[in-house]
Design a protein around this motif. Structure first.
Motif, PDB file in Angstrom:
ATOM      1  N   ASN A 159     -13.199  91.191  27.018  1.00  0.00           N
ATOM      2  CA  ASN A 159     -12.005  91.842  27.551  1.00  0.00           C
ATOM      3  C   ASN A 159     -11.007  90.777  27.991  1.00  0.00           C
ATOM      4  O   ASN A 159     -11.359  89.888  28.776  1.00  0.00           O
ATOM      5  CB  ASN A 159     -12.347  92.713  28.762  1.00  0.00           C
ATOM      6  CG  ASN A 159     -13.416  93.729  28.445  1.00  0.00           C
ATOM      7  OD1 ASN A 159     -13.172  94.718  27.780  1.00  0.00           O
ATOM      8  ND2 ASN A 159     -14.634  93.475  28.924  1.00  0.00           N
ATOM      9  N   ASP A 186     -11.137  93.577  23.164  1.00  0.00           N
ATOM     10  CA  ASP A 186     -10.228  94.479  23.870  1.00  0.00           C
ATOM     11  C   ASP A 186      -9.130  93.682  24.549  1.00  0.00           C
ATOM     12  O   ASP A 186      -9.396  92.668  25.204  1.00  0.00           O
ATOM     13  CB  ASP A 186     -10.994  95.292  24.920  1.00  0.00           C
ATOM     14  CG  ASP A 186     -10.044  96.143  25.752  1.00  0.00           C
ATOM     15  OD1 ASP A 186      -9.618  97.196  25.250  1.00  0.00           O
ATOM     16  OD2 ASP A 186      -9.720  95.739  26.886  1.00  0.00           O
ATOM     17  N   ALA A 229      -5.710  94.137  27.080  1.00  0.00           N
ATOM     18  CA  ALA A 229      -4.808  94.896  27.942  1.00  0.00           C
ATOM     19  C   ALA A 229      -3.599  94.002  28.202  1.00  0.00           C
ATOM     20  O   ALA A 229      -3.749  92.814  28.496  1.00  0.00           O
ATOM     21  CB  ALA A 229      -5.488  95.273  29.253  1.00  0.00           C
ATOM     22  N   ARG A 287      -5.034  97.297  17.021  1.00  0.00           N
ATOM     23  CA  ARG A 287      -6.239  98.107  17.235  1.00  0.00           C
ATOM     24  C   ARG A 287      -7.058  97.604  18.411  1.00  0.00           C
ATOM     25  O   ARG A 287      -7.882  98.345  18.959  1.00  0.00           O
ATOM     26  CB  ARG A 287      -7.097  98.108  15.963  1.00  0.00           C
ATOM     27  CG  ARG A 287      -6.458  98.845  14.799  1.00  0.00           C
ATOM     28  CD  ARG A 287      -7.472  99.121  13.708  1.00  0.00           C
ATOM     29  NE  ARG A 287      -7.941  97.905  13.063  1.00  0.00           N
ATOM     30  CZ  ARG A 287      -7.378  97.351  11.998  1.00  0.00           C
ATOM     31  NH1 ARG A 287      -6.306  97.913  11.439  1.00  0.00           N
ATOM     32  NH2 ARG A 287      -7.861  96.240  11.472  1.00  0.00           N
ATOM     33  N   SER A 324      -5.932  98.245  24.301  1.00  0.00           N
ATOM     34  CA  SER A 324      -6.385  99.480  24.945  1.00  0.00           C
ATOM     35  C   SER A 324      -5.353 100.063  25.895  1.00  0.00           C
ATOM     36  O   SER A 324      -5.380 101.260  26.179  1.00  0.00           O
ATOM     37  CB  SER A 324      -7.691  99.222  25.707  1.00  0.00           C
ATOM     38  OG  SER A 324      -7.492  98.223  26.700  1.00  0.00           O
ATOM     39  N   VAL A 325      -4.423  99.228  26.386  1.00  0.00           N
ATOM     40  CA  VAL A 325      -3.405  99.738  27.306  1.00  0.00           C
ATOM     41  C   VAL A 325      -2.264  98.732  27.412  1.00  0.00           C
ATOM     42  O   VAL A 325      -2.472  97.518  27.329  1.00  0.00           O
ATOM     43  CB  VAL A 325      -4.001 100.011  28.710  1.00  0.00           C
ATOM     44  CG1 VAL A 325      -4.489  98.733  29.368  1.00  0.00           C
ATOM     45  CG2 VAL A 325      -2.992 100.718  29.611  1.00  0.00           C
ATOM     46  N   VAL A 330      -0.469 103.298  21.524  1.00  0.00           N
ATOM     47  CA  VAL A 330      -1.413 102.812  22.529  1.00  0.00           C
ATOM     48  C   VAL A 330      -1.099 103.489  23.862  1.00  0.00           C
ATOM     49  O   VAL A 330       0.041 103.909  24.098  1.00  0.00           O
ATOM     50  CB  VAL A 330      -1.329 101.274  22.690  1.00  0.00           C
ATOM     51  CG1 VAL A 330      -1.650 100.569  21.379  1.00  0.00           C
ATOM     52  CG2 VAL A 330       0.044 100.853  23.192  1.00  0.00           C
ATOM     53  N   TRP A 341      -6.537  99.594  34.455  1.00  0.00           N
ATOM     54  CA  TRP A 341      -7.467  98.863  33.595  1.00  0.00           C
ATOM     55  C   TRP A 341      -8.815  99.580  33.534  1.00  0.00           C
ATOM     56  O   TRP A 341      -9.395  99.744  32.460  1.00  0.00           O
ATOM     57  CB  TRP A 341      -7.640  97.427  34.108  1.00  0.00           C
ATOM     58  CG  TRP A 341      -8.372  96.542  33.144  1.00  0.00           C
ATOM     59  CD1 TRP A 341      -7.840  95.828  32.110  1.00  0.00           C
ATOM     60  CD2 TRP A 341      -9.780  96.278  33.110  1.00  0.00           C
ATOM     61  NE1 TRP A 341      -8.823  95.141  31.441  1.00  0.00           N
ATOM     62  CE2 TRP A 341     -10.024  95.393  32.040  1.00  0.00           C
ATOM     63  CE3 TRP A 341     -10.859  96.702  33.895  1.00  0.00           C
ATOM     64  CZ2 TRP A 341     -11.294  94.923  31.723  1.00  0.00           C
ATOM     65  CZ3 TRP A 341     -12.135  96.236  33.581  1.00  0.00           C
ATOM     66  CH2 TRP A 341     -12.344  95.369  32.510  1.00  0.00           C
ATOM     67  N   THR A 392      -8.843 102.845  31.362  1.00  0.00           N
ATOM     68  CA  THR A 392      -8.632 102.731  29.914  1.00  0.00           C
ATOM     69  C   THR A 392      -9.679 101.858  29.239  1.00  0.00           C
ATOM     70  O   THR A 392      -9.510 101.455  28.092  1.00  0.00           O
ATOM     71  CB  THR A 392      -7.232 102.148  29.623  1.00  0.00           C
ATOM     72  OG1 THR A 392      -7.070 100.913  30.339  1.00  0.00           O
ATOM     73  CG2 THR A 392      -6.151 103.117  30.041  1.00  0.00           C
ATOM     74  N   ARG A 393     -10.805 101.611  29.917  1.00  0.00           N
ATOM     75  CA  ARG A 393     -11.843 100.764  29.320  1.00  0.00           C
ATOM     76  C   ARG A 393     -12.625 101.515  28.258  1.00  0.00           C
ATOM     77  O   ARG A 393     -13.239 102.533  28.538  1.00  0.00           O
ATOM     78  CB  ARG A 393     -12.855 100.298  30.367  1.00  0.00           C
ATOM     79  CG  ARG A 393     -12.449  99.294  31.368  1.00  0.00           C
ATOM     80  CD  ARG A 393     -11.738  98.080  30.826  1.00  0.00           C
ATOM     81  NE  ARG A 393     -10.326  98.354  30.611  1.00  0.00           N
ATOM     82  CZ  ARG A 393      -9.645  97.965  29.546  1.00  0.00           C
ATOM     83  NH1 ARG A 393     -10.227  97.295  28.594  1.00  0.00           N
ATOM     84  NH2 ARG A 393      -8.377  98.252  29.405  1.00  0.00           N
ATOM     85  N   PRO A 394     -12.637 101.018  27.024  1.00  0.00           N
ATOM     86  CA  PRO A 394     -13.578 101.550  26.041  1.00  0.00           C
ATOM     87  C   PRO A 394     -15.003 101.180  26.454  1.00  0.00           C
ATOM     88  O   PRO A 394     -15.273 100.034  26.829  1.00  0.00           O
ATOM     89  CB  PRO A 394     -13.183 100.831  24.743  1.00  0.00           C
ATOM     90  CG  PRO A 394     -11.807 100.308  24.988  1.00  0.00           C
ATOM     91  CD  PRO A 394     -11.731 100.016  26.459  1.00  0.00           C
ATOM     92  N   THR A 436     -16.902  97.267  27.838  1.00  0.00           N
ATOM     93  CA  THR A 436     -16.995  97.058  29.283  1.00  0.00           C
ATOM     94  C   THR A 436     -18.097  96.070  29.604  1.00  0.00           C
ATOM     95  O   THR A 436     -17.938  95.166  30.407  1.00  0.00           O
ATOM     96  CB  THR A 436     -17.239  98.389  30.008  1.00  0.00           C
ATOM     97  OG1 THR A 436     -16.124  99.245  29.734  1.00  0.00           O
ATOM     98  CG2 THR A 436     -17.344  98.174  31.495  1.00  0.00           C
TER      99      THR A 436
END
Length: 416
Positions: A162, A237, A239, A266, A269-270, A330, A401, A404-406, A410
């Motif tokens: 992340n 990921d 952000a 892709r 995530s945010v 997004v 944050w 919006t965590r996939p 995580t």
């Protein structure tokens, strides 16, 4: 050890080491260009005022011919004086530039105060600096401790899956995220430092030339993110947090990625925008109106040329992204602010209506036309620059944050 012959063996590899480039001055060329432009504008205004005066005299039959003669002499003398001033200034600044080049250490690192000056220059004249090839013009890249981040270095290898990317606003640099907090503390750390201490995330900071057009910086941002993901395949990921203009750059980069089919989008995530003028900033609109007003008179037209010399980046703030990308692919989180406290007094209401956060109005930061996965929040009692380091803002950033965590990236239960 035997001494080598000075004769060159045809089979011996040639020394391809390029000769060291001569040191170049950094600030003197910009001062020289500014001096020339200022002298020319003063000369233009001088002539405009003189033409107005002599124009009146030439309409009087008795003094018409003498006025023409006097004006010819006046123009010749003043042109010579201004030419001498420009030549003298050019010579003096050339000497200063040579001295500056001789005193520069190529290996030195620019300190915070000098970098702040450079960032301000980039904001006001950054497009001109880039066109002139000035070393003062910043190129968009990730920075760490004041230096560009090496994508093949250990820092990138050690990035978490992340990653949180911070993008500063106009006339700033990545150090703006480390400013003293609104509580007056310097020990709280930046949002990135605090979140990295509480969550499995790494923070990266972008520096860029804020005087360049927003679209230019947006394309460069997409290119650098693409390179980052190629260099760090463990990163899954992203952000993105943009303050002020930084939010425009990030949002534009996402729009362009959709148009170009860029794969890096892709991983996002945010997108969080703090005090971003999506619908434009009132100060730039006032600047545009002032330029138009100055251009109406021949006397003040040189001042309009000075005002119009402001960078493309500043001019892009006039309308923001109004009418562009009504929906993003997004999740978008928008934070608006008002200087006025939430005390419901008439004075606070008037302050909120007139000033917003001091630079951006809440309606622009909230962009009610933006559709999709969009959430909006508003804080009171905080200014535009206060959004860079404030405990309430951090709580919002951390919550956004977390939300919006996939689950895939995580990696561990949040701490704290």
């Amino acid at each position: 050890m035997p001494r080598r012959s000075k004769r060159h063996d045809a089979n011996e590899p040639k020394d391809e080491t390029a000769p060291a480039k001569p040191r170049a001055a950094v600030y003197a060329p910009g001062l020289k260009a500014g001096f020339r432009a200022t002298a020319q504008r003063v000369q233009d205004m001088h002539h405009a005022i003189a033409d107005k005066t002599f124009g009146v005299l030439q309409k009087v039959p008795v003094v018409s011919l003498p006025a023409r003669v006097v004006q010819g002499a006046h123009d010749a003398i003043t042109d010579g004086v201004y030419a001498a001033v420009r030549a003298g200034g050019h010579a003096a600044l050339s000497v200063a530039g040579a001295a500056e080049a001789m005193s520069l250490d190529p290996a030195r690192r620019v300190g915070p105060s000098e970098q702040a000056v450079r960032s301000a220059l980039n904001g006001v004249f950054g497009d001109h600096l880039a066109e002139d090839g000035s070393p003062l013009a910043a190129d968009l890249d990730f920075h760490l401790d004041g230096a560009p981040l090496e994508l093949d270095g250990p820092v990138v290898e050690g990035l978490q899956p992340n990653v949180l990317i911070f993008i500063h606003g106009l006339a700033c640099d990545e150090r703006s995220w480390f400013r003293r907090s609104t509580s007056g503390s310097v020990s709280e750390g930046s949002y990135g430092e605090r979140l990295a201490a509480e969550r499995p995330v790494s923070a990266l900071y972008v520096r860029y030339n804020t005087g360049m057009p927003v679209e230019h910086n947006a394309r460069r941002l997409g290119e650098r993110i693409e390179a980052l993901l190629a260099a760090a395949p463990q990163v899954r990921d992203l952000a993105i947090v943009g303050h002020s203009m930084g939010g425009l750059v990030a949002r534009s980069a996402c729009d362009l990625a959709v148009q170009d089919g860029a794969s890096w989008l892709r991983a996002v995530s945010v997108l969080m925008c703090l005090g971003t003028p999506h619908r434009g900033a009132p100060l730039e609109r006032l600047g545009h109106l002032a330029s138009m007003a100055l251009n109406l008179s021949k006397v003040t037209r040189p001042l309009a040329q000075v005002a119009n010399a402001r960078s493309r980046g500043i001019k892009d703030l006039r309308h923001g992204l109004r009418g562009q990308g009504a929906a993003l692919s997004v999740p978008v989180r928008l934070l608006a602010a008002r200087l006025a406290d939430d005390d419901a007094s008439p004075a606070s209401a008037m302050m909120s209506a007139l000033l917003g956060d001091g630079l951006v109005m809440p309606s622009s930061a909230a962009d009610g036309d933006l559709r999709g996965d969009v959430q909006r929040e508003e804080l009171r009692g905080i200014g535009h620059m206060g959004l860079l380091n404030d405990a309430r803002v951090y709580e919002i950033v951390r919550r956004w944050w977390d939300e919006t965590r996939p689950a895939l990236v995580t990696g561990a239960a949040p701490r704290g």
